[in-house]
Write a protein that holds these residues in place. Structure first.
Motif, PDB file in Angstrom:
ATOM      1  N   THR A  91      12.052 -11.085  13.859  1.00 50.26           N
ATOM      2  CA  THR A  91      10.813 -12.176  13.435  1.00 50.26           C
ATOM      3  C   THR A  91       9.673 -11.467  12.680  1.00 50.26           C
ATOM      4  OG1 THR A  91      10.243 -11.643  15.782  1.00 50.26           O
ATOM      5  CG2 THR A  91      11.739 -13.615  15.622  1.00 50.26           C
ATOM      6  N   ARG A  92       9.727 -10.319  12.341  1.00 48.46           N
ATOM      7  CA  ARG A  92       8.635  -9.812  11.881  1.00 48.46           C
ATOM      8  C   ARG A  92       8.154 -10.283  10.602  1.00 48.46           C
ATOM      9  NH1 ARG A  92      11.132  -3.712  11.691  1.00 48.46           N
ATOM     10  NH2 ARG A  92      12.763  -5.002  10.822  1.00 48.46           N
ATOM     11  N   VAL A  93       8.683 -11.145   9.902  1.00 45.76           N
ATOM     12  CA  VAL A  93       8.038 -11.791   8.583  1.00 45.76           C
ATOM     13  C   VAL A  93       7.674 -13.042   9.162  1.00 45.76           C
ATOM     14  CG1 VAL A  93       8.787 -13.130   6.603  1.00 45.76           C
ATOM     15  CG2 VAL A  93       9.768 -10.814   7.051  1.00 45.76           C
ATOM     16  N   GLN A  94       8.102 -13.704  10.197  1.00 45.84           N
ATOM     17  CA  GLN A  94       7.472 -15.015  10.756  1.00 45.84           C
ATOM     18  C   GLN A  94       6.062 -14.642  11.338  1.00 45.84           C
ATOM     19  OE1 GLN A  94      10.724 -14.301  10.801  1.00 45.84           O
ATOM     20  NE2 GLN A  94      11.934 -16.333  10.780  1.00 45.84           N
ATOM     21  N   LEU A  95       6.101 -13.411  11.985  1.00 45.74           N
ATOM     22  CA  LEU A  95       4.895 -12.999  12.528  1.00 45.74           C
ATOM     23  C   LEU A  95       3.690 -12.548  11.600  1.00 45.74           C
ATOM     24  CD1 LEU A  95       5.888 -10.674  15.455  1.00 45.74           C
ATOM     25  CD2 LEU A  95       4.819 -13.085  15.661  1.00 45.74           C
ATOM     26  N   GLU A  96       4.197 -11.985  10.511  1.00 46.81           N
ATOM     27  CA  GLU A  96       3.496 -11.646   9.216  1.00 46.81           C
ATOM     28  C   GLU A  96       2.652 -13.160   8.574  1.00 46.81           C
ATOM     29  OE1 GLU A  96       3.549  -9.595   4.892  1.00 46.81           O
ATOM     30  OE2 GLU A  96       5.127  -9.362   6.244  1.00 46.81           O
ATOM     31  N   VAL A 155      -0.439 -23.893   3.115  1.00 46.22           N
ATOM     32  CA  VAL A 155       0.004 -23.359   2.029  1.00 46.22           C
ATOM     33  C   VAL A 155      -0.001 -21.804   1.829  1.00 46.22           C
ATOM     34  CG1 VAL A 155       0.471 -23.336  -0.621  1.00 46.22           C
ATOM     35  CG2 VAL A 155      -0.394 -25.350   0.499  1.00 46.22           C
ATOM     36  N   ILE A 156       1.259 -21.326   2.082  1.00 41.68           N
ATOM     37  CA  ILE A 156       1.201 -19.605   1.937  1.00 41.68           C
ATOM     38  C   ILE A 156       1.488 -19.065   0.463  1.00 41.68           C
ATOM     39  CG2 ILE A 156       1.810 -19.779   4.202  1.00 41.68           C
ATOM     40  CD1 ILE A 156       4.579 -18.987   3.646  1.00 41.68           C
ATOM     41  N   PRO A 157       0.937 -17.863   0.303  1.00 48.21           N
ATOM     42  CA  PRO A 157       1.213 -17.291  -1.069  1.00 48.21           C
ATOM     43  C   PRO A 157       2.709 -17.163  -1.613  1.00 48.21           C
ATOM     44  CG  PRO A 157      -0.290 -15.881   0.419  1.00 48.21           C
ATOM     45  CD  PRO A 157       0.272 -17.010   1.272  1.00 48.21           C
ATOM     46  N   GLU A 158       2.991 -17.073  -2.570  1.00 50.05           N
ATOM     47  CA  GLU A 158       4.199 -17.150  -3.195  1.00 50.05           C
ATOM     48  C   GLU A 158       5.167 -15.818  -2.519  1.00 50.05           C
ATOM     49  OE1 GLU A 158       7.328 -18.900  -4.256  1.00 50.05           O
ATOM     50  OE2 GLU A 158       5.197 -19.733  -4.667  1.00 50.05           O
ATOM     51  N   ASP A 159       4.313 -14.588  -2.666  1.00 49.40           N
ATOM     52  CA  ASP A 159       5.214 -13.349  -1.827  1.00 49.40           C
ATOM     53  C   ASP A 159       5.497 -13.478  -0.571  1.00 49.40           C
ATOM     54  OD1 ASP A 159       2.153 -13.253  -1.363  1.00 49.40           O
ATOM     55  OD2 ASP A 159       2.532 -10.950  -1.013  1.00 49.40           O
ATOM     56  N   LEU A 160       4.627 -14.234   0.231  1.00 48.83           N
ATOM     57  CA  LEU A 160       5.098 -14.421   1.741  1.00 48.83           C
ATOM     58  C   LEU A 160       6.097 -15.494   1.604  1.00 48.83           C
ATOM     59  CD1 LEU A 160       1.727 -14.262   3.767  1.00 48.83           C
ATOM     60  CD2 LEU A 160       3.734 -12.744   4.113  1.00 48.83           C
ATOM     61  N   ARG A 161       6.165 -16.320   0.853  1.00 48.44           N
ATOM     62  CA  ARG A 161       7.117 -17.555   0.860  1.00 48.44           C
ATOM     63  C   ARG A 161       8.424 -16.832   0.569  1.00 48.44           C
ATOM     64  NH1 ARG A 161       8.143 -21.712   2.587  1.00 48.44           N
ATOM     65  NH2 ARG A 161       5.877 -22.299   2.509  1.00 48.44           N
ATOM     66  N   THR A 162       8.448 -15.921  -0.319  1.00 51.00           N
ATOM     67  CA  THR A 162       9.845 -15.445  -0.865  1.00 51.00           C
ATOM     68  C   THR A 162      10.383 -14.603   0.639  1.00 51.00           C
ATOM     69  OG1 THR A 162       9.064 -15.321  -2.977  1.00 51.00           O
ATOM     70  CG2 THR A 162      10.664 -13.784  -2.431  1.00 51.00           C
ATOM     71  N   LYS A 163       9.392 -13.928   0.939  1.00 55.01           N
ATOM     72  CA  LYS A 163       9.880 -12.950   2.335  1.00 55.01           C
ATOM     73  C   LYS A 163      10.283 -13.754   3.172  1.00 55.01           C
ATOM     74  CE  LYS A 163       7.295  -9.192   3.437  1.00 55.01           C
ATOM     75  NZ  LYS A 163       6.181  -8.395   3.613  1.00 55.01           N
ATOM     76  N   LEU A 164       9.613 -14.930   3.666  1.00 50.62           N
ATOM     77  CA  LEU A 164      10.121 -15.810   4.582  1.00 50.62           C
ATOM     78  C   LEU A 164      11.352 -16.396   4.353  1.00 50.62           C
ATOM     79  CD1 LEU A 164       8.895 -17.083   7.144  1.00 50.62           C
ATOM     80  CD2 LEU A 164       7.916 -18.798   5.888  1.00 50.62           C
ATOM     81  N   GLU A 165      11.745 -16.829   3.251  1.00 48.41           N
ATOM     82  CA  GLU A 165      12.964 -17.587   2.851  1.00 48.41           C
ATOM     83  C   GLU A 165      14.062 -16.451   2.975  1.00 48.41           C
ATOM     84  OE1 GLU A 165      13.283 -20.502   2.366  1.00 48.41           O
ATOM     85  OE2 GLU A 165      11.046 -20.834   2.236  1.00 48.41           O
ATOM     86  N   LYS A 166      13.910 -15.064   2.640  1.00 47.29           N
ATOM     87  CA  LYS A 166      14.922 -14.234   2.867  1.00 47.29           C
ATOM     88  C   LYS A 166      14.966 -13.898   4.070  1.00 47.29           C
ATOM     89  CE  LYS A 166      14.175 -11.396  -1.707  1.00 47.29           C
ATOM     90  NZ  LYS A 166      13.509 -10.330  -2.369  1.00 47.29           N
ATOM     91  N   ALA A 167      14.139 -13.715   4.939  1.00 48.95           N
ATOM     92  CA  ALA A 167      14.275 -13.579   6.346  1.00 48.95           C
ATOM     93  C   ALA A 167      15.011 -14.625   7.071  1.00 48.95           C
ATOM     94  CB  ALA A 167      12.910 -13.261   7.000  1.00 48.95           C
ATOM     95  N   LYS A 168      14.620 -15.921   6.721  1.00 49.33           N
ATOM     96  CA  LYS A 168      15.425 -17.014   7.282  1.00 49.33           C
ATOM     97  C   LYS A 168      16.821 -16.993   6.972  1.00 49.33           C
ATOM     98  CE  LYS A 168      11.550 -20.413   7.668  1.00 49.33           C
ATOM     99  NZ  LYS A 168      10.975 -21.617   7.340  1.00 49.33           N
ATOM    100  N   ALA A 169      17.168 -16.525   5.533  1.00 46.84           N
ATOM    101  CA  ALA A 169      18.751 -16.626   5.241  1.00 46.84           C
ATOM    102  C   ALA A 169      19.414 -15.485   5.933  1.00 46.84           C
ATOM    103  CB  ALA A 169      18.632 -16.421   3.672  1.00 46.84           C
TER     104      ALA A 169
END
Length: 150
Positions: free
Chosen positions: A9-14, A127-141
């Protein structure tokens, strides 16, 4: 390594930290912090965001409304309902559920329109920045791959 925690859950916390320290500061023109508040029932609850003037309290969710298999995330909705209960049990002028996923935001608005949400709860889409959005999508996958049957 067998000691690696499942569904990291580190990315979610970030993302949650960014929403609290950057987006909410810009949106509401004041700082927010994590805080444990007293509930009307006498207990305490850790809120994701409490404004500096303590008039706004919020929970932050990075969940989407669907599971990785494309079904409605019943558990995700139950978690939000639990958060809403704690929001209405604490003293505040405004009670927010801050969502980062547009599908969950739309689902929550539909729930509110159908009269299934306490009227004192407000839903907002951060609305979160694109770099965080990408990290979040990867972490969820990665997380859904870890918990999916092999």
């Amino acid at each position: 390594n067998s000691r690696t925690p499942m569904a990291d859950t580190r990315v979610q916390l970030e993302v949650e930290d960014w929403v609290r320290t950057t987006w909410m500061l810009e949106e509401f023109s004041q700082k927010f912090r994590r805080e444990r508040l007293l509930l009307r029932s006498g207990g305490k609850f850790d809120f994701d965001a409490v404004s500096a003037d303590e008039k706004i309290i919020a929970t932050i969710s990075t969940s989407s409304s669907l599971t990785s298999g494309g079904k409605h995330g019943v558990g995700k909705m139950m978690k939000l309902r639990s958060d809403m209960l704690f929001l209405i049990m604490a003293a505040a002028e405004r009670r927010l559920v801050v969502l980062t996923e547009e599908d969950m935001y739309k689902r929550c608005l539909a729930e509110a329109e159908s009269g299934r949400v306490p009227p004192e709860i407000e839903f907002v889409l951060a609305v979160i920045p694109e770099d965080l959005r990408t990290k979040l999508e990867k972490a969820k996958a990665k997380s859904s791959a870890e918990v999916s049957p092999k």
